[in-house]
Write an enzyme that holds these catalytic residues in place. Structure first.
Site, short mmCIF file in Angstrom:
data_model
loop_
_atom_site.label_atom_id
_atom_site.label_comp_id
_atom_site.label_asym_id
_atom_site.label_seq_id
_atom_site.Cartn_x
_atom_site.Cartn_y
_atom_site.Cartn_z
N LYS A 91 0.84 -1.20 0.00
CA LYS A 91 0.00 0.00 0.00
C LYS A 91 0.87 1.25 0.00
CE LYS A 91 -3.96 -1.77 2.65
NZ LYS A 91 -4.97 -1.53 1.61
N ARG A 106 -10.60 -11.33 1.65
CA ARG A 106 -11.48 -12.33 1.01
C ARG A 106 -10.84 -13.70 1.01
NH1 ARG A 106 -11.54 -8.59 -4.19
NH2 ARG A 106 -11.49 -7.08 -2.50
N1 BES Z 1 -8.15 -3.65 4.35
C1 BES Z 1 -8.30 -3.20 3.02
C2 BES Z 1 -9.58 -2.41 2.79
C3 BES Z 1 -9.72 -1.10 3.51
C4 BES Z 1 -9.45 0.07 2.83
C5 BES Z 1 -10.18 -1.02 4.80
C6 BES Z 1 -9.60 1.28 3.47
C7 BES Z 1 -10.33 0.19 5.45
C8 BES Z 1 -10.04 1.35 4.78
C9 BES Z 1 -8.33 -4.38 2.06
O1 BES Z 1 -7.55 -5.46 2.44
C10 BES Z 1 -7.80 -3.92 0.74
O2 BES Z 1 -6.65 -3.60 0.69
N2 BES Z 1 -8.65 -3.90 -0.27
C11 BES Z 1 -8.27 -3.48 -1.56
C12 BES Z 1 -8.79 -4.48 -2.57
C13 BES Z 1 -8.26 -4.29 -3.95
C14 BES Z 1 -6.79 -4.65 -3.99
C15 BES Z 1 -9.04 -5.16 -4.89
C16 BES Z 1 -8.86 -2.09 -1.82
O3 BES Z 1 -10.01 -1.85 -1.42
O4 BES Z 1 -8.17 -1.26 -2.38
MN MN Z 2 -5.55 -5.31 1.80
#
Ligand code: BES
Ligand code: MN
Ligand code: ZN
Length: 511
Positions: free
Chosen positions: A290, A364
């Site tokens: 990230k 997921r």
């Molecule tokens: N934990 C994150 C989602 C999240 C984002 C929670 C912001 C709280 C605040 C999750 O694991 C994630 O990284 N999701 C990605 C999925 C994508 C790679 C398909 C996302 O939402 O960007």
């Molecule tokens: Mn994630």
């Protein structure tokens, strides 16, 4: 005494020990009129004072009713008028109750407003004459007060010059015994469940790895009846073929766990409800790392698991007549030489293979194995999963609705009613057959990301592992678990979202 940070070894004994601060304690009195201190008093649009309110007004020589008129207090729900120099009282906080009959949710908010305007002194809530049909109304005020006044002080340093806030007493005046019973036997446990979830969600990533989460839950459940806790360590996770959960956790030196808390309060033989919560103790994104901006918040990527733990805890403590199993897959998503890569293929417990398009779509993956495990181990009547799953849901829903996804709209609509009662609202997002088409993989059975909308794609991945004839509720709480603006019952920070929602759901499914 002044105290310098930057310690010489051996002086640490002077540092205040980390505090496990108890919240306020609550007294419920029938019809006694408080005669000093801080008071919160509830007034509707008609500005009418209750019996106790009238007595208070008399002891301040009518200055309370005069102030209501003088300041044109309109009594709108949640409006606040703070009156000082009201001897013999220190502060009188007038809180508006509007003109509708008050629901349990309203009452909790009214308690919360009293907490958020109080600076930590003992306080009396004047609760007679509230316009409500709710039994034990004072207990709901107390619940809201406790939730709205939550603080996380564990990492603050206190000493003689800067003393830790003392837990204070809240006297709920003018309510019947029913309120005391309701709070002590029931809602107080719900408060503890929410507090537990908030504590877990706030705890930094370097002090709460999967095994720590397990131990915190084990400690919280000590002495609780009809509960069984099962912990699968990395070896057991591997032995069960949970390649998706193992894959997410393998980049961290802190091994994953699968934590299962079973509470049997219902009839023997009644099919349980499964609550499955995502428990990523920190989400760096893994190799699909990230950006730095806001990454710190990923310490709370275990909000789903925390909410499950808090919900089952509250249900078990109050002895709800329901069978429920909480399943919490726990892992830390780290980049390392052992981490999974984009393009890797993992074999889930179900046997289905998953191609990793992004290691950041990890929630997921562990849910895939956890929901499958829940269905293998138990004949379920309902499966709920809850997760901070997608930024997509957060962007779509904002701060005040969690996303709910089901296969049949009526189930989502039912859940909206549950949410309204609970004080934690949900709004449906779609799940279309095309979302399953979008996660078809060239070389594996599915892949872990697809196109848009992201929240629905995430649900489709989890749904691939849920039997089609099992009622299934998917909650994406990425937007609601952490608040930047307070509400009456949720201070800034981790809100423990989901404990109240799932608690209400269990009540509605209880015998
Ligand atoms: N934990 C994150 C989602 C999240 C984002 C929670 C912001 C709280 C605040 C999750 O694991 C994630 O990284 N999701 C990605 C999925 C994508 C790679 C398909 C996302 O939402 O960007
Ligand atoms: Mn994630
Ligand atoms: Zn995540």
């Amino acid at each position: 005494m002044t105290f310098k940070r930057g310690l010489v070894v051996g002086l640490t004994a002077t540092m205040a020990a980390p505090l496990a601060l108890a919240g306020p304690s609550f007294d419920f009195t029938p019809n006694t009129t408080p005669d000093d201190g801080d008071i919160a008093i509830y007034v509707g649009v008609d500005q009418a004072l209750s019996d106790i309110g009238t007595k208070i007004d008399r002891s301040v020589d009518g200055r309370l009713s005069a102030a209501l008129q003088g300041y044109n207090f309109d009594g709108a729900f949640g409006s606040v008028l703070t009156l000082r120099a009201m001897a013999p009282y220190q502060t009188i906080t007038v809180i508006g109750t509007g003109d509708e009959a008050l629901t349990a949710r309203h009452l909790a908010d009214l308690g919360g407003y009293a907490a958020t305007t109080n600076d930590g002194d003992a306080i009396s809530l004047v609760a007679d004459g509230l316009s409500t049909d709710v039994d034990g109304a004072g207990a709901y005020l107390a619940k809201g007060y406790a939730l709205g006044g939550y603080h996380f002080l564990k990492y603050k340093m206190f000493d003689a010059d800067n003393p830790a806030p003392e837990p204070h007493t809240v006297t709920v005046a003018g309510t019947e015994r029913a309120s005391k019973n309701m709070f002590e036997r029931d809602l107080g446990h719900l408060v503890d469940g929410v507090t537990f979830a908030r504590d877990l969600g706030t705890e930094p990533g370097n002090t709460l790895w999967p095994q720590d989460f397990v131990e915190r839950v084990q400690t919280a459940f000590e002495g609780t009846r009809n509960t069984t806790i099962t912990v699968l360590d990395a070896d057991a996770i591997r032995a069960n073929g949970m390649g998706a959960l193992m894959g997410v956790g393998q980049g961290s030196i802190h091994d994953p766990r699968l934590l299962v808390v079973e509470y049997r309060g219902g009839e023997t033989g009644d099919a349980p409800i499964a609550l499955v919560g995502k428990g990523i103790t920190f989400d760096t994104g893994g190799i699909s790392i990230k950006p730095n901006n806001g990454m710190w918040l990923m310490k709370s990527d275990l909000s789903g698991a925390a909410a499950v733990a808090g919900t089952v805890l509250a249900a078990a403590k109050r002895g709800e007549n329901v069978n429920v199993v909480g399943v919490m897959p726990l892992a830390e998503n780290m980049p390392s030489q052992d981490a999974i890569r984009p393009g890797d293929v993992l074999t889930s417990m179900s046997g289905k293979t998953i191609e990793i398009m992004s290691t950041d779509a990890e929630g997921r993956l562990l849910l895939a194995d956890a929901v499958y495990y829940a269905q293998q181990e138990y004949e379920l009547r309902l499966l709920v999963n809850i997760a901070t799953l997608t930024g997509s849901a957060a962007r779509a829903m904002g701060d005040d609705y969690a996303a709910i996804i089901t296969r049949e709209l009526p189930l989502s609509l039912e859940m909206m009613e549950v949410g309204k009662r609970a004080g934690e609202d949900v709004w449906p997002l779609p799940l279309h057959p095309s979302h399953f088409v979008q996660i078809e993989s060239l070389i594996a059975d599915i892949k872990n990301t697809g196109g848009h909308p992201g929240a629905s794609i995430g649900a489709a991945v989890v749904g691939t592992f849920v039997a089609e004839d099992l009622p299934w509720v998917h909650l994406d709480i990425a937007g609601v678990d952490w608040r930047d603006e307070p509400t009456a019952t949720v201070p800034v920070g981790h809100g423990g979202w989901g404990v109240r929602f799932m608690d209400e759901l269990l009540r509605s499914e209880s015998d």
